[in-house]
Design a protein around this motif. Structure first.
Motif, PDB file in Angstrom:
ATOM      1  N   THR A   4       0.844  -1.195   0.000  1.00 22.32           N
ATOM      2  CA  THR A   4       0.000   0.000   0.000  1.00 22.32           C
ATOM      3  C   THR A   4       0.878   1.244   0.000  1.00 22.32           C
ATOM      4  OG1 THR A   4      -0.103   0.129   2.413  1.00 22.32           O
ATOM      5  CG2 THR A   4      -1.792  -1.212   1.324  1.00 22.32           C
ATOM      6  N   ASP A   5       0.307   2.357  -0.448  1.00 23.43           N
ATOM      7  CA  ASP A   5       1.056   3.615  -0.427  1.00 23.43           C
ATOM      8  C   ASP A   5       1.448   3.986   1.002  1.00 23.43           C
ATOM      9  OD1 ASP A   5       0.719   3.775  -3.163  1.00 23.43           O
ATOM     10  OD2 ASP A   5      -0.803   5.333  -3.081  1.00 23.43           O
ATOM     11  N   ARG A   6       0.548   3.739   1.943  1.00 23.11           N
ATOM     12  CA  ARG A   6       0.781   4.157   3.326  1.00 23.11           C
ATOM     13  C   ARG A   6       1.725   3.226   4.085  1.00 23.11           C
ATOM     14  NH1 ARG A   6      -3.756   5.466   7.947  1.00 23.11           N
ATOM     15  NH2 ARG A   6      -2.273   6.247   9.465  1.00 23.11           N
ATOM     16  N   TRP A   7       1.600   1.910   3.894  1.00 19.25           N
ATOM     17  CA  TRP A   7       2.331   0.948   4.719  1.00 19.25           C
ATOM     18  C   TRP A   7       3.358   0.124   3.942  1.00 19.25           C
ATOM     19  CZ3 TRP A   7       1.537   2.193   9.518  1.00 19.25           C
ATOM     20  CH2 TRP A   7       0.311   2.732   9.893  1.00 19.25           C
ATOM     21  N   GLY A   8       3.498   0.364   2.658  1.00 19.83           N
ATOM     22  CA  GLY A   8       4.434  -0.436   1.868  1.00 19.83           C
ATOM     23  C   GLY A   8       3.989  -1.884   1.815  1.00 19.83           C
ATOM     24  N   LYS A   9       4.945  -2.784   1.787  1.00 24.15           N
ATOM     25  CA  LYS A   9       4.637  -4.214   1.669  1.00 24.15           C
ATOM     26  C   LYS A   9       4.283  -4.863   3.007  1.00 24.15           C
ATOM     27  CE  LYS A   9       7.155  -4.810  -2.603  1.00 24.15           C
ATOM     28  NZ  LYS A   9       8.306  -5.435  -3.255  1.00 24.15           N
ATOM     29  N   ALA A  10       4.166  -4.054   4.056  1.00 17.54           N
ATOM     30  CA  ALA A  10       3.674  -4.594   5.327  1.00 17.54           C
ATOM     31  C   ALA A  10       2.229  -5.056   5.164  1.00 17.54           C
ATOM     32  CB  ALA A  10       3.783  -3.555   6.433  1.00 17.54           C
ATOM     33  N   PHE A  11       1.509  -4.471   4.196  1.00 23.30           N
ATOM     34  CA  PHE A  11       0.164  -4.919   3.829  1.00 23.30           C
ATOM     35  C   PHE A  11       0.199  -5.256   2.347  1.00 23.30           C
ATOM     36  CE2 PHE A  11      -0.928  -2.502   7.621  1.00 23.30           C
ATOM     37  CZ  PHE A  11      -1.801  -3.373   8.240  1.00 23.30           C
ATOM     38  N   ILE A  12       0.031  -6.521   2.016  1.00 16.85           N
ATOM     39  CA  ILE A  12       0.024  -6.947   0.620  1.00 16.85           C
ATOM     40  C   ILE A  12      -1.311  -6.542   0.013  1.00 16.85           C
ATOM     41  CG2 ILE A  12       0.202  -8.901  -0.970  1.00 16.85           C
ATOM     42  CD1 ILE A  12       2.758  -8.307   0.713  1.00 16.85           C
ATOM     43  N   CYS A  13      -1.260  -5.711  -0.989  1.00 19.64           N
ATOM     44  CA  CYS A  13      -2.475  -5.234  -1.649  1.00 19.64           C
ATOM     45  C   CYS A  13      -2.758  -6.027  -2.920  1.00 19.64           C
ATOM     46  CB  CYS A  13      -2.343  -3.755  -1.969  1.00 19.64           C
ATOM     47  SG  CYS A  13      -3.844  -3.045  -2.645  1.00 19.64           S
ATOM     48  N   ARG A  14      -1.705  -6.273  -3.716  1.00 23.54           N
ATOM     49  CA  ARG A  14      -1.868  -7.011  -4.970  1.00 23.54           C
ATOM     50  C   ARG A  14      -0.803  -8.072  -5.099  1.00 23.54           C
ATOM     51  NH1 ARG A  14      -2.018  -1.829  -7.229  1.00 23.54           N
ATOM     52  NH2 ARG A  14      -4.163  -1.134  -7.365  1.00 23.54           N
ATOM     53  N   ILE A  15      -1.179  -9.190  -5.681  1.00 24.64           N
ATOM     54  CA  ILE A  15      -0.229 -10.219  -6.087  1.00 24.64           C
ATOM     55  C   ILE A  15      -0.440 -10.402  -7.587  1.00 24.64           C
ATOM     56  CG2 ILE A  15       0.506 -12.620  -5.854  1.00 24.64           C
ATOM     57  CD1 ILE A  15      -0.484 -12.514  -2.944  1.00 24.64           C
ATOM     58  N   CYS A  34      -5.027   0.634  -3.393  1.00 27.00           N
ATOM     59  CA  CYS A  34      -3.829   0.373  -2.585  1.00 27.00           C
ATOM     60  C   CYS A  34      -3.271   1.613  -1.895  1.00 27.00           C
ATOM     61  CB  CYS A  34      -2.733  -0.297  -3.407  1.00 27.00           C
ATOM     62  SG  CYS A  34      -3.202  -1.909  -4.049  1.00 27.00           S
ATOM     63  N   LYS A  35      -4.134   2.538  -1.531  1.00 26.62           N
ATOM     64  CA  LYS A  35      -3.686   3.730  -0.812  1.00 26.62           C
ATOM     65  C   LYS A  35      -3.426   3.421   0.654  1.00 26.62           C
ATOM     66  CE  LYS A  35      -4.124   6.517  -4.281  1.00 26.62           C
ATOM     67  NZ  LYS A  35      -2.919   6.775  -5.020  1.00 26.62           N
ATOM     68  N   ASN A  36      -4.338   2.676   1.262  1.00 26.12           N
ATOM     69  CA  ASN A  36      -4.268   2.364   2.680  1.00 26.12           C
ATOM     70  C   ASN A  36      -4.423   0.859   2.835  1.00 26.12           C
ATOM     71  OD1 ASN A  36      -4.079   2.899   5.426  1.00 26.12           O
ATOM     72  ND2 ASN A  36      -5.608   4.515   5.363  1.00 26.12           N
ATOM     73  N   THR A  37      -4.693   0.390   4.024  1.00 23.68           N
ATOM     74  CA  THR A  37      -4.901  -1.029   4.275  1.00 23.68           C
ATOM     75  C   THR A  37      -6.119  -1.521   3.492  1.00 23.68           C
ATOM     76  OG1 THR A  37      -4.074  -0.637   6.491  1.00 23.68           O
ATOM     77  CG2 THR A  37      -5.199  -2.723   6.113  1.00 23.68           C
ATOM     78  N   PRO A  38      -5.999  -2.656   2.763  1.00 21.79           N
ATOM     79  CA  PRO A  38      -7.168  -3.187   2.059  1.00 21.79           C
ATOM     80  C   PRO A  38      -8.304  -3.474   3.042  1.00 21.79           C
ATOM     81  CG  PRO A  38      -5.168  -4.263   1.303  1.00 21.79           C
ATOM     82  CD  PRO A  38      -4.803  -3.433   2.503  1.00 21.79           C
ATOM     83  N   PRO A  39      -9.543  -3.420   2.577  1.00 20.92           N
ATOM     84  CA  PRO A  39     -10.673  -3.631   3.485  1.00 20.92           C
ATOM     85  C   PRO A  39     -10.759  -5.082   3.967  1.00 20.92           C
ATOM     86  CG  PRO A  39     -11.429  -3.528   1.226  1.00 20.92           C
ATOM     87  CD  PRO A  39      -9.965  -3.179   1.205  1.00 20.92           C
ATOM     88  N   ALA A  40     -11.352  -5.271   5.136  1.00 24.56           N
ATOM     89  CA  ALA A  40     -11.496  -6.612   5.704  1.00 24.56           C
ATOM     90  C   ALA A  40     -12.388  -7.503   4.838  1.00 24.56           C
ATOM     91  CB  ALA A  40     -12.066  -6.519   7.119  1.00 24.56           C
ATOM     92  N   SER A  41     -13.159  -6.915   3.944  1.00 27.71           N
ATOM     93  CA  SER A  41     -14.056  -7.702   3.097  1.00 27.71           C
ATOM     94  C   SER A  41     -13.413  -8.140   1.782  1.00 27.71           C
ATOM     95  CB  SER A  41     -15.318  -6.890   2.792  1.00 27.71           C
ATOM     96  OG  SER A  41     -14.965  -5.715   2.090  1.00 27.71           O
ATOM     97  N   ALA A  42     -12.191  -7.707   1.506  1.00 28.91           N
ATOM     98  CA  ALA A  42     -11.515  -8.078   0.260  1.00 28.91           C
ATOM     99  C   ALA A  42     -10.007  -7.862   0.402  1.00 28.91           C
ATOM    100  CB  ALA A  42     -12.067  -7.271  -0.899  1.00 28.91           C
ATOM    101  N   TYR A  43      -9.290  -8.916   0.776  1.00 32.07           N
ATOM    102  CA  TYR A  43      -7.845  -8.787   0.953  1.00 32.07           C
ATOM    103  C   TYR A  43      -7.178 -10.144   0.778  1.00 32.07           C
ATOM    104  CZ  TYR A  43      -8.077 -10.937   5.593  1.00 32.07           C
ATOM    105  OH  TYR A  43      -8.257 -11.823   6.620  1.00 32.07           O
ATOM    106  N   TRP A  44      -5.853 -10.141   0.675  1.00 32.35           N
ATOM    107  CA  TRP A  44      -5.076 -11.375   0.585  1.00 32.35           C
ATOM    108  C   TRP A  44      -4.847 -11.922   1.995  1.00 32.35           C
ATOM    109  CZ3 TRP A  44      -4.305 -14.027  -3.653  1.00 32.35           C
ATOM    110  CH2 TRP A  44      -4.396 -13.380  -4.879  1.00 32.35           C
TER     111      TRP A  44
END
Length: 167
Positions: free
Chosen positions: A83-94, A105-115
Motif C-alpha cells: 500500500t502507499d501508506r504501509w508499503g509491503k507490510a500490507f500486501i495489496c496485490r499479487i 492500494c492507498k491504505n490497508t485493504p478492506p477486511a471484506s476483500a484482501y489477501w
C-alpha cells in the motif's frame, strides 16, 4: 593526475557494465523461483489462490532458506504490491490482482476483500497466520499460502484450495 583520470574512466566503464541490463534496456526481468512445488525440503512452496478473482491457482517454489514470508512470495516469482501508506507490510496485490480499479492500494485493504496469509508444514493443514508476512520466517520444506478473501469475515476467510503436500 593522468593516472587518476584513467582510473576514474576505467571505474566508470566497469560500473556501466555492472549496472546495465543484459541484452539492453528492453530485456524482460527474469522470473525468480520455479513453477510447481519445491521438489524437496530445500525451499518453500508458495501457493497463491486467486479464489473469486477468476484466475487459476499458482504454485511456485522459492528455493533455499527464506528470511520472511514476503521474501518467499517474491523469491518464488510473484510480483507484490503493497500500500502507499504501509508499503509491503500490507500486501495489496499479487501479480496485479485485484486490479487498481478494484483496489487503489492507498491504505490497508478492506477486511471484506484482501489477501489472507496462511502457512503449513508439508503434509499438514493450513493455518491462518497470526503474524504478517514480514514478521514470519517460513521453515525449509514448508508451505506459504495466499488466498484472496472476498466477502468473508475474520473467521470465514478461505484457506488456499490446494493441500499443502509435496507430490
Amino acid at each position: 593526475m593522468k593516472r587518476m583520470r584513467l582510473l576514474a574512466a576505467a571505474l566508470a566503464v566497469v560500473a556501466t557494465v555492472l549496472v546495465a541490463p543484459a541484452g539492453g534496456a528492453s530485456a524482460a526481468p527474469q522470473r525468480l523461483g520455479t513453477a510447481g512445488y519445491c521438489p524437496n525440503a530445500n525451499g518453500v512452496t508458495v501457493v497463491v489462490d486467486y479464489q473469486g478473482l477468476g484466475f487459476a491457482t499458482e504454485i511456485r517454489c522459492a528455493p533455499g532458506d527464506q528470511a520472511t514470508g514476503l521474501a518467499a512470495l517474491e523469491n518464488a516469482g510473484f510480483v507484490v504490491t503493497g500500500t502507499d501508506r504501509w508499503g509491503k507490510a500490507f500486501i495489496c496485490r499479487i501479480n496485479g490482482q485485484p486490479t487498481p480499479a478494484a483496489e487503489p492500494c492507498k491504505n490497508t485493504p478492506p477486511a471484506s476483500a484482501y489477501w489472507s496469509y496462511w502457512h503449513a508444514p508439508n503434509g499438514g493443514s493450513w493455518t491462518y497466520s497470526q503474524s504478517g508476512a514480514t514478521a514470519r520466517k517460513p521453515p525449509l520444506g514448508s508451505f506459504e499460502g495466499w488466498s484472496f478473501s472476498q466477502n468473508a469475515g475474520p473467521t470465514t476467510n478461505p484457506p488456499p484450495r490446494v493441500a499443502p503436500v509435496r507430490p
